[in-house]
Write an enzyme that holds these catalytic residues in place. Sequence first.
Site, PDB file in Angstrom:
ATOM      1  N   HIS A 193       0.826  -1.206   0.000  1.00 30.31           N
ATOM      2  CA  HIS A 193       0.000   0.000   0.000  1.00 30.31           C
ATOM      3  C   HIS A 193       0.863   1.259   0.000  1.00 30.31           C
ATOM      4  CE1 HIS A 193      -3.944  -1.981   1.559  1.00 30.31           C
ATOM      5  NE2 HIS A 193      -3.842  -1.993   0.255  1.00 30.31           N
ATOM      6  N   GLU A 208      -6.523 -19.281 -17.980  1.00 33.31           N
ATOM      7  CA  GLU A 208      -5.271 -19.244 -17.228  1.00 33.31           C
ATOM      8  C   GLU A 208      -4.709 -20.644 -16.974  1.00 33.31           C
ATOM      9  OE1 GLU A 208      -6.144 -17.365 -13.432  1.00 33.31           O
ATOM     10  OE2 GLU A 208      -8.204 -18.105 -13.535  1.00 33.31           O
ATOM     11  N   ASP A 222      -0.910 -16.813 -14.243  1.00 26.08           N
ATOM     12  CA  ASP A 222      -1.032 -18.247 -14.005  1.00 26.08           C
ATOM     13  C   ASP A 222      -0.770 -19.061 -15.271  1.00 26.08           C
ATOM     14  OD1 ASP A 222      -1.402 -18.587 -11.292  1.00 26.08           O
ATOM     15  OD2 ASP A 222      -3.570 -18.320 -11.374  1.00 26.08           O
ATOM     16  N   CYS A 232      -5.839  -9.707 -18.917  1.00 26.38           N
ATOM     17  CA  CYS A 232      -5.787  -8.945 -17.674  1.00 26.38           C
ATOM     18  C   CYS A 232      -4.568  -9.284 -16.827  1.00 26.38           C
ATOM     19  CB  CYS A 232      -7.062  -9.157 -16.855  1.00 26.38           C
ATOM     20  SG  CYS A 232      -7.371 -10.884 -16.417  1.00 26.38           S
TER      21      CYS A 232
END
Length: 553
Positions: free
Chosen positions: A188, A430, A454, A501
């Site tokens: 973060h 994937e 993946d 993606c």
Amino acid sequence: MKGIPASPGFAVGPAVVLVIRERRPVKRMIGENEIPYEWNKFQAALDQARLELSELVRRLEEGGNAEQASIMEGQLYLIDDPEIVQGVSDRIQNERVSADFAVYETFGEVVKTLALIEDEYIRERIADLQDVKNRLLEQITGETDKAAALLTRPSILLAHDITPSMTAQLNKELVMGFVTEVGSRTSHTSIMARTFGIPAVVGCGEFLAGWSDGETVIVDGETGEVFQNPSEQQLAEYAKKQEAYARSKEELQAFKDIPAETIDGKRFGMYGNIGTPAEAAAVLESGGEGIGLFRSEFLFMDRAAMPSEEEQYAAYRAVLETMSGKPVIVRTLDVGGDKEIPYLPIGSEFNPFLGWRAIRYCLSDTALFKVQLRALLRASAHGDLRIMFPMISGEQEILDAKRLLDEARSELEAEGIAAAAGMPIGIMIEVPSAALVSDRLARHVDFFSIGTNDLIQYTLAADRMNEKVSYLYDSQHLAVLRLIRMVCENARKFNVHVGMCGEMAGDPQLVEILIGLGVEEFSMSAEQIPLVKKSVRSLSEEAARIRMTQTLE
């Protein structure tokens, strides 16, 4: 020094070594008559910490920093986490220890559990836990660390770590950049640094002992290099880099509101990946045309129990309303593997990446899955929502998932609750088996989204988190490229839209390859959208296809 480039840009200035003392309370036993006093101290610390974080969230939201506000809002949930509060209570009342030691031990136990999980994103939540722990200990003991707030001139911060709340409160006019001993690009703190435009390098290893305040430092947020007391030649070189970087940022602004169209007129979709509703605003600000991947599992993390249907509905609706009619693809719960959720009964597996995860788990826990499907269907009335099932390996999984979706729709209709008709359904490609039978899978869905992270590791049998075999993890391996081409060709045969993606989609250097393979949409982190748009607009689709045909033969 060399570290991880966490936030792009270049900074040159004087160093400020930020020493944050590790808080290690002494174990102090208490008598029975002291239990109410220590418990009240803890409750007061909770109340004050909640007030401070709420105020910080408000200031960030008013300043237009929705993504940062969302990160700090996540810490508010941690403060009220029933498991943590109960843990502190048990230690005060049963183990008879002081409030500060009870907090220290309870948070330490949670941190140890998360540290065992291999997923980098989840492990980075440890920083949020430490941040909350320190805030509570400050309130209980009255001891504070405000060193970062004492900056009096533009400087570069050097620290073991910089917590998310500290990053949120930094004076952006005085902090030119920062360098830390620990951390990763997905923390973060790194996310906030990128949003605030602060060049940063993290994960450098131990170095603070060799630095003093006032020494000149160069931070290269592009390569992850850090220079101590640089030469005149290096200073001149980085002055030129700073000027060039400033010019390139201005140029990228020009790509925000124009389409990603090749020089021969082929247009490609540019979408953003998000994990929380607040991140959607950053996608719009970067020129994104929709959400290509909403990782819904993050709604299930950092909490003691599963989110209710109402909570999930509110989150999906919030994203749809932010996107104002633009497409939002929500990936259903992708749990298991390296994403452990303690309150789900998945248990320990010998090889979790090949185990009970994602759609496999959801199809076995139909009650949990239906809660999510009902929430998604309800939210679909508020925008262009599309559902995507992860980890599909064959036809039956799609048929079973769609059957449950139909059942959820029928239940809602019986209750008089509206849901959008004809909502597009897609799957993640994937798993190599899904790519190899994509011609069969295409008969059941409206779109494919290739998850390269993946797909690469499964195709090459190389764990992407294992440093010993990282050299095998090659996104441009011929086998990977041929699988992607096969998926795109099969998708075209059945008029199925195909996007991507995974990390490959956000790499400007791979855009020509992906266009040549037949990818039609790219979904990535918000900050990469202008870079990929720029790359698309410099290419010819026809030339890219010819080049890839020659490469793969």
